[in-house]
Design a protein around this motif. Structure first.
Motif, PDB file in Angstrom:
ATOM      1  N   GLU A 195      16.328 -26.052   7.888  1.00 12.49           N
ATOM      2  CA  GLU A 195      15.947 -24.670   8.194  1.00 12.49           C
ATOM      3  C   GLU A 195      16.970 -24.036   9.116  1.00 12.49           C
ATOM      4  OE1 GLU A 195      12.299 -22.151  10.326  1.00 12.49           O
ATOM      5  OE2 GLU A 195      12.064 -24.271   9.826  1.00 12.49           O
ATOM      6  N   PHE A 196      17.405 -22.836   8.753  1.00 13.37           N
ATOM      7  CA  PHE A 196      18.298 -22.051   9.595  1.00 13.37           C
ATOM      8  C   PHE A 196      17.558 -20.780  10.002  1.00 13.37           C
ATOM      9  CE2 PHE A 196      21.076 -24.248   6.504  1.00 13.37           C
ATOM     10  CZ  PHE A 196      21.752 -25.077   7.399  1.00 13.37           C
ATOM     11  N   SER A 197      17.675 -20.404  11.260  1.00 12.76           N
ATOM     12  CA  SER A 197      16.992 -19.195  11.736  1.00 12.76           C
ATOM     13  C   SER A 197      17.813 -18.561  12.844  1.00 12.76           C
ATOM     14  CB  SER A 197      15.583 -19.528  12.248  1.00 12.76           C
ATOM     15  OG  SER A 197      15.655 -20.430  13.340  1.00 12.76           O
ATOM     16  N   GLY A 198      17.481 -17.297  13.139  1.00 15.21           N
ATOM     17  CA  GLY A 198      18.174 -16.596  14.215  1.00 15.21           C
ATOM     18  C   GLY A 198      19.612 -16.259  13.883  1.00 15.21           C
ATOM     19  N   ILE A 199      19.912 -16.044  12.574  1.00 12.67           N
ATOM     20  CA  ILE A 199      21.249 -15.620  12.154  1.00 12.67           C
ATOM     21  C   ILE A 199      21.215 -14.100  12.014  1.00 12.67           C
ATOM     22  CG2 ILE A 199      23.125 -15.961  10.517  1.00 12.67           C
ATOM     23  CD1 ILE A 199      22.140 -18.550  11.774  1.00 12.67           C
ATOM     24  N   TYR A 200      22.021 -13.412  12.792  1.00  9.97           N
ATOM     25  CA  TYR A 200      21.987 -11.952  12.801  1.00  9.97           C
ATOM     26  C   TYR A 200      22.997 -11.377  11.814  1.00  9.97           C
ATOM     27  CZ  TYR A 200      18.918 -12.051  16.823  1.00  9.97           C
ATOM     28  OH  TYR A 200      17.840 -12.249  17.633  1.00  9.97           O
ATOM     29  N   SER A 201      22.726 -10.158  11.360  1.00  9.55           N
ATOM     30  CA  SER A 201      23.614  -9.518  10.394  1.00  9.55           C
ATOM     31  C   SER A 201      23.809  -8.054  10.739  1.00  9.55           C
ATOM     32  CB  SER A 201      23.020  -9.633   8.981  1.00  9.55           C
ATOM     33  OG  SER A 201      21.875  -8.796   8.852  1.00  9.55           O
ATOM     34  N   ASN A 202      24.870  -7.493  10.181  1.00  7.78           N
ATOM     35  CA  ASN A 202      25.129  -6.062  10.358  1.00  7.78           C
ATOM     36  C   ASN A 202      25.924  -5.549   9.173  1.00  7.78           C
ATOM     37  OD1 ASN A 202      25.078  -3.555  11.568  1.00  7.78           O
ATOM     38  ND2 ASN A 202      26.888  -3.929  12.835  1.00  7.78           N
ATOM     39  N   THR A 203      25.442  -4.467   8.567  1.00  8.80           N
ATOM     40  CA  THR A 203      26.155  -3.816   7.472  1.00  8.80           C
ATOM     41  C   THR A 203      27.059  -2.734   8.045  1.00  8.80           C
ATOM     42  OG1 THR A 203      24.288  -4.194   5.990  1.00  8.80           O
ATOM     43  CG2 THR A 203      25.903  -2.548   5.322  1.00  8.80           C
ATOM     44  N   VAL A 204      28.341  -2.782   7.668  1.00  7.91           N
ATOM     45  CA  VAL A 204      29.320  -1.861   8.245  1.00  7.91           C
ATOM     46  C   VAL A 204      30.225  -1.324   7.132  1.00  7.91           C
ATOM     47  CG1 VAL A 204      29.297  -3.109  10.429  1.00  7.91           C
ATOM     48  CG2 VAL A 204      30.982  -3.729   8.683  1.00  7.91           C
ATOM     49  N   ASP A 205      31.259  -0.585   7.533  1.00  5.42           N
ATOM     50  CA  ASP A 205      32.267  -0.159   6.564  1.00  5.42           C
ATOM     51  C   ASP A 205      33.599  -0.830   6.929  1.00  5.42           C
ATOM     52  OD1 ASP A 205      33.014   1.321   8.820  1.00  5.42           O
ATOM     53  OD2 ASP A 205      33.894   2.887   7.558  1.00  5.42           O
TER      54      ASP A 205
ATOM     55  N   ILE B 254      29.919  -5.636   4.195  1.00  5.70           N
ATOM     56  CA  ILE B 254      29.821  -4.270   3.677  1.00  5.70           C
ATOM     57  C   ILE B 254      28.687  -4.162   2.666  1.00  5.70           C
ATOM     58  CG2 ILE B 254      31.079  -2.451   2.436  1.00  5.70           C
ATOM     59  CD1 ILE B 254      33.666  -3.601   3.556  1.00  5.70           C
ATOM     60  N   ASN B 255      28.424  -5.257   1.966  1.00  3.48           N
ATOM     61  CA  ASN B 255      27.386  -5.293   0.945  1.00  3.48           C
ATOM     62  C   ASN B 255      26.104  -5.896   1.520  1.00  3.48           C
ATOM     63  OD1 ASN B 255      25.805  -5.535  -1.320  1.00  3.48           O
ATOM     64  ND2 ASN B 255      27.107  -7.041  -2.351  1.00  3.48           N
ATOM     65  N   PRO B 256      25.026  -5.105   1.698  1.00  2.55           N
ATOM     66  CA  PRO B 256      23.801  -5.640   2.313  1.00  2.55           C
ATOM     67  C   PRO B 256      23.107  -6.702   1.469  1.00  2.55           C
ATOM     68  CG  PRO B 256      23.431  -3.419   1.477  1.00  2.55           C
ATOM     69  CD  PRO B 256      24.893  -3.678   1.370  1.00  2.55           C
ATOM     70  N   TRP B 257      23.380  -6.736   0.155  1.00  2.00           N
ATOM     71  CA  TRP B 257      22.737  -7.730  -0.711  1.00  2.00           C
ATOM     72  C   TRP B 257      23.191  -9.142  -0.362  1.00  2.00           C
ATOM     73  CZ3 TRP B 257      18.985  -6.667  -4.315  1.00  2.00           C
ATOM     74  CH2 TRP B 257      18.765  -5.318  -4.601  1.00  2.00           C
TER      75      TRP B 257
END
Length: 808
Positions: free
Chosen positions: A519-529, A610-613
């Motif tokens: 199990e992996f948790s607490g991985i943050y993400s950000n969609t940018v240009d 860049i791609n939220p998917w």
């Protein structure tokens, strides 16, 4: 008889008016401070007390218990809970789903940003929102209705009748016209539910409604229930524990967490005093404990000061006591007289303290951004009476019961000594300075930590970056960003334009997934240009940045931070893919750890794309929510020359490219600073408390010094006749207080260190507790004591010894 006691007491107090004034003013300052803190604590303990159904209202939360771990809570739960449980769980009278957000409304041709509450019609049956104008019963029953607060009605309708007027609310990409059906009274600022407009829950974003229609693991909004009269919370929780497993797909449930719904009393939503904080709360009781401790410390210093001066003043009246006893005064009469004098001083001080508190309350409200008032109800008046009685007994008890018992001969000889060579007074002064030094130390340590937080390099530069919210779950921010680039092309004040899903100073999005049972948790993400890292000036330390010339970057590329490598135990990242069942992806670069969260938390693993998917595994049931991970904000880095002129041009361009969106912007450094606003308030408050503590202590030392000098007039005269120099006499009168202040450091330093060490535990990045802060606090207290007693000692040392001996 009472009249005679009062007349004698007033005459006595007038004869010693200087000491009486010092006593009254010092105690008044302490009472004013304690009263303000009492108002604050009571205000924060009275969340939602305006709700008539408070005792029957509960928030539904999901609690996950894992062996060896602290419980995890989900404040937001699935909207399916209310839909599924209605009619199936006995004892629940009303279900209310609720969520709120800063969204866009349009009135006429103008657009505004306001806090909108999306709620079910039953909210007005469960919660107390008195209707001032309009439909009294079920004002939110119609899907096309909107209910506004009195504040918003005055703001936008300028005294005209808002009932029947149209307000358009932006939902997804379109404005929906709604008709005002009622105006409700403003809820207290601390209320659980306190939006400016109420619209039906069905107007929440279309994409979220699709997701929640068949998904127990997608959380979106809060759910409140109102129990029927006489129904216990435990009975309802037992019913839920039996019913929920029978209607939930076990495989779906276990993919994310175990569903274990419990009911949290609404009164404990904001702050829980239960052991271990049984429920998730928005306000931790630690702050109120600290504030209460400050109030008690200040009041204790004032009471010690009051008691010390009262005892000192009483011992200087030995001849008066002897004369009264010779003339036939009974001991009980002397006892009563002492108590009456102290009680009068206490009442005067309390009255002055109340006046000071009322005068300072507006500043106090401004500091904490609250609207507090002093309520003179039964509770407050009872506490005042108890405090007055306690101060009278403590301050008047010793002189009344001890000094009144000395024989007249001892009184005439001046042989009255309190506590064996002034040990009682020394102990009180020692404790008083110990508390003052402790507060000064705490002030210095907090100021140092907050200065460290504000000046620490965060790994990015947000000083000249403007963040503009798009208020949409679609690609509005992306469209606005591209249009602004075209509109502002060539503007010398614009250095860069970019976009981001998450803004600095706000909570970022986190993910969790499993891979081969791990199990992996607490991985943050950000969609940018493509130019996000350039705009924020975040350096790439391995690999490369996104390149608009490389088409695959937009579809399959990630950039991660160093914490991401540490989390997975990798030596390198470039060329790797996410571990798990994800779409085709590749990590092309690594950035140094930058603080996208506050310094309360360590930097967490982060993936930027860049791609939220890309942020969702292929078997993720919530994959349709990727629309929530599109860019939400436009970022503009401006030149530091003529920022005001540049922002006017940006505003004009914004209104041209997105006329239906308000120009709502903030500088990123202001957002970052806002994270520490509450600690800055605490630091400011403790600074004021330290100043008050030192001021009250200085008043006490001044009063005691006057008594000491007056009682040692003959000794000073004899010493000067025998050749004592002025500095030697000053040192003689100052050495006792110097010793007490130095000794008080031994009390103050360990306590301050323990308290500040506990406070700093909330920060992942700390400046540490410097011994210099403690030494400096002791030096400040010592300097103030010397300045207070020094003037009196110098005057006494320079007085004519003949006058002193003749006076004796």
């Amino acid at each position: 008889m009472i009249r005679n006691y009062l007349v004698v007491a007033l005459r006595t107090l007038w004869r010693g008016k200087v000491h009486s004034l010092i006593n009254v003013f010092g105690l008044a300052l302490g009472i004013a401070t304690c009263l303000l803190i009492y108002v604050y604590v009571r205000y924060d303990l009275s969340w939602d007390h305006h709700n008539e159904n408070l005792g029957r209202l509960y928030r539904v939360i999901n609690r996950t218990d894992e062996p060896g771990k602290d419980p995890r809570y989900a404040r937001n739960i699935t909207a399916l809970f209310a839909e599924t449980c209605k009619g199936n769980i006995p004892g629940i009278e009303e279900y209310v789903r609720y969520t709120n957000s800063e969204d866009v409304i349009r009135i006429g041709a103008h657009v505004y940003e306001e806090e909108i509450g999306y709620a079910e019609p039953g909210i007005f049956n469960s919660f107390t929102f008195p209707v001032i104008r309009g439909q009294q019963e079920s004002p939110l029953e119609d899907l096309s209705s909107v209910v506004i607060t009195e504040e918003l009605a005055k703001k936008y309708f300028k005294g005209s009748n808002p009932i029947g007027q149209t307000i358009e609310v932006k939902v997804d990409t379109a404005f929906i016209p709604l008709v005002v059906t009622a105006v409700v009274q403003n809820a207290p600022p601390t209320a659980t539910i306190n939006p400016k407009l109420f619209v039906q829950y069905e107007h929440t974003y279309e994409v979220m409604r699709r997701m929640i229609s068949s998904n127990w693991t997608t959380v979106f909004s809060e759910t409140y229930v109102m129990l029927e009269e006489g129904v216990s919370r435990e009975a309802v929780e037992q019913s839920l524990a039996t019913y929920i497993p029978s209607v939930v797909d076990r495989e779906e449930e276990e993919d994310v967490w175990k569903l274990n719904f419990v009911l949290q009393p609404l009164a404990e939503r904001h702050m829980s005093l239960s052991p271990g904080n049984v429920y998730p709360t928005e306000v931790k009781p630690t702050g109120l404990y600290v504030l209460s401790g400050i109030g008690i410390a200040i009041l204790l210093i004032a009471c010690i000061n009051f008691t010390t001066l009262a005892i000192g003043r009483s011992t200087s009246r030995s001849r008066e006591i002897g004369v009264r006893k010779v003339l036939g005064a009974m001991r009980i009469q002397l006892v009563r007289q002492f108590f009456v004098e102290i009680f009068l001083l206490t009442i005067i001080a309390m009255s002055l303290g109340i006046v000071l508190a009322e005068l300072l309350l507006p500043l106090f409200n401004t500091m904490f951004e609250r609207v507090m008032t002093i309520q003179y109800d039964v509770i407050t008046i009872s506490l005042f009476l108890l405090l007055a009685a306690a101060i009278t007994l403590v301050a008047g008890g010793y002189p009344a019961l001890v000094i009144s018992g000395f024989p007249p001969v001892a009184a005439f000889r001046g042989a009255i000594r309190v506590g064996g060579k002034r040990r009682l007074r020394q102990s009180l002064v020692f404790l008083q300075f110990g508390l003052s030094i402790m507060l000064i130390t705490i002030t210095l340590v907090m100021s140092r930590q907050l200065a460290y937080v504000q000046n620490k390099q965060l790994g990015f530069h947000g000083e000249q970056v403007v963040e503009i919210a798009a208020h949409s779950t679609s690609d509005d921010a992306l469209v606005a960003m591209e249009r602004l680039r075209q509109e502002l092309r060539g503007d010398p004040g614009i250095l860069s334009i970019s976009g981001t899903q998450n803004g600095f100073g706000h909570r970022w999005t986190s993910h969790g997934w499993t891979n081969n049972g791990e199990e992996f948790s607490g991985i943050y993400s950000n969609t940018v240009d493509h130019v996000y890292l350039q705009t924020m000036q975040i350096p790439v330390v391995e690999g490369r940045d996104f390149d608009p010339e490389i088409a695959s970057d937009e579809q399959r590329s990630f950039i991660v931070n160093k914490a991401f490598l540490d989390y997975f135990g990798w030596d390198y990242a470039v060329g790797r893919s996410l571990p798990g069942n994800f779409k085709d992806n590749e990590i092309i670069g690594v950035v140094d750890n930058f603080h996208f969260s506050s310094l309360y938390d360590e930097v967490q693993p982060l993936m930027i794309g860049i791609n939220p998917w890309l942020f969702f595994s292929q078997n993720d049931n919530s994959v349709s929510s990727s629309v929530w991970f599109t860019m939400q904000n436009v970022l503009i880095r401006v030149d530091d020359q003529d920022i005001a002129g540049t922002m006017k041009r940006v505003e004009k361009a914004w209104q041209e490219v997105v006329p239906d969106m308000p120009f709502d912007y903030r500088f990123i450094d202001e957002n970052v600073d806002r994270q520490y606003r509450e600690d800055q308030r605490w630091s400011q408050l403790i600074s004021y408390a330290s100043i008050l503590a030192v001021l009250i202590g200085a008043l006490g030392v001044f009063g005691l010094a006057m008594l000491e000098v007056s009682q040692r007039t003959r000794e000073i005269g004899i010493r000067k006749v025998l050749g004592a120099s002025v500095p030697r006499v000053v040192l003689l009168l100052s050495k006792e207080i110097t010793f007490l202040v130095l000794l008080a450091n031994a009390l103050a330093w360990p306590v301050a260190w323990l308290l500040m060490n506990r406070w700093m535990d909330q920060f992942a990045y700390k400046a540490g507790i410097s011994p210099l802060s403690m030494v400096l606090a002791g030096m400040v207290a010592l300097l103030i004591a010397w300045m207070t007693i020094g003037g009196l000692a110098w005057n006494a040392a320079n007085s004519n010894p003949v006058d002193a001996l003749r006076a004796e």
